[in-house]
Write a protein that holds these residues in place. Structure first.
Motif, PDB file in Angstrom:
ATOM      1  N   CYS A  12       0.847  -1.185   0.000  1.00 13.97           N
ATOM      2  CA  CYS A  12       0.000   0.000   0.000  1.00 13.97           C
ATOM      3  C   CYS A  12       0.882   1.233   0.000  1.00 13.97           C
ATOM      4  N   THR A  16      -0.825   7.429   1.876  1.00 14.78           N
ATOM      5  CA  THR A  16      -2.285   7.384   2.018  1.00 14.78           C
ATOM      6  C   THR A  16      -2.805   6.028   2.491  1.00 14.78           C
ATOM      7  N   GLN A  18      -3.414   3.621   0.661  1.00 14.91           N
ATOM      8  CA  GLN A  18      -4.273   3.089  -0.396  1.00 14.91           C
ATOM      9  C   GLN A  18      -3.612   1.853  -1.012  1.00 14.91           C
ATOM     10  N   THR A  58      -1.577   4.049  -7.064  1.00 20.18           N
ATOM     11  CA  THR A  58      -2.533   3.904  -5.966  1.00 20.18           C
ATOM     12  C   THR A  58      -3.944   3.751  -6.504  1.00 20.18           C
ATOM     13  N   GLU A  59      -4.773   3.136  -5.712  1.00 29.99           N
ATOM     14  CA  GLU A  59      -6.155   2.882  -6.108  1.00 29.99           C
ATOM     15  C   GLU A  59      -6.899   4.172  -6.482  1.00 29.99           C
ATOM     16  N   ASN A  60      -6.568   5.280  -5.803  1.00 25.78           N
ATOM     17  CA  ASN A  60      -7.222   6.553  -6.116  1.00 25.78           C
ATOM     18  C   ASN A  60      -6.558   7.281  -7.287  1.00 25.78           C
ATOM     19  N   GLU A  62      -3.576   8.688  -7.550  1.00 22.19           N
ATOM     20  CA  GLU A  62      -2.816   9.893  -7.198  1.00 22.19           C
ATOM     21  C   GLU A  62      -1.301   9.725  -7.311  1.00 22.19           C
ATOM     22  N   LYS A  88      -3.646  11.700 -14.514  1.00 21.80           N
ATOM     23  CA  LYS A  88      -4.836  12.143 -13.786  1.00 21.80           C
ATOM     24  C   LYS A  88      -5.040  13.623 -14.069  1.00 21.80           C
TER      25      LYS A  88
END
Length: 89
Positions: A12, A16, A18, A58-60, A62, A88
């Motif tokens: 992870c 964060t 994540q 990361t999953e988000n 970022e 992004k």
């Protein structure tokens, strides 16, 4: 992707917390295009050199972490902003 899938389940983002997933081929292509411009920097403001063969995001969406010699480099100062990499908006 050369990272073991069992390892991926426990990795992870250190910032964060994540989960991460492997970068897709199209994401790697965009990342390498940005690296080629010489403008892409790590979190610690050092330039990213390429080409990059593997990476995790990361999953988000970022942050990006590179995989070097089959080892994920999960250090805060060595992450790359996905926004700066053009992944992004």
């Amino acid at each position: 992707m050369s990272v073991d899938r069992h390892l991926l389940q426990v990795l992870c983002c250190p910032i964060t917390h994540q989960p991460v997933r492997p970068l897709r081929r199209d994401e790697l292509r965009l990342l390498n295009e940005r690296i080629d411009t010489g403008e892409l920097l790590y979190q610690d403001d050092t330039p990213v050199s390429g080409p990059v063969r593997d990476g995790l995001i990361t999953e988000n969406g970022e942050r990006i972490y590179l995989v070097e010699d089959d080892i994920p480099v999960m250090l805060e100062e060595r992450c790359i902003s996905a926004r700066a990499a053009g992944l992004k908006t």
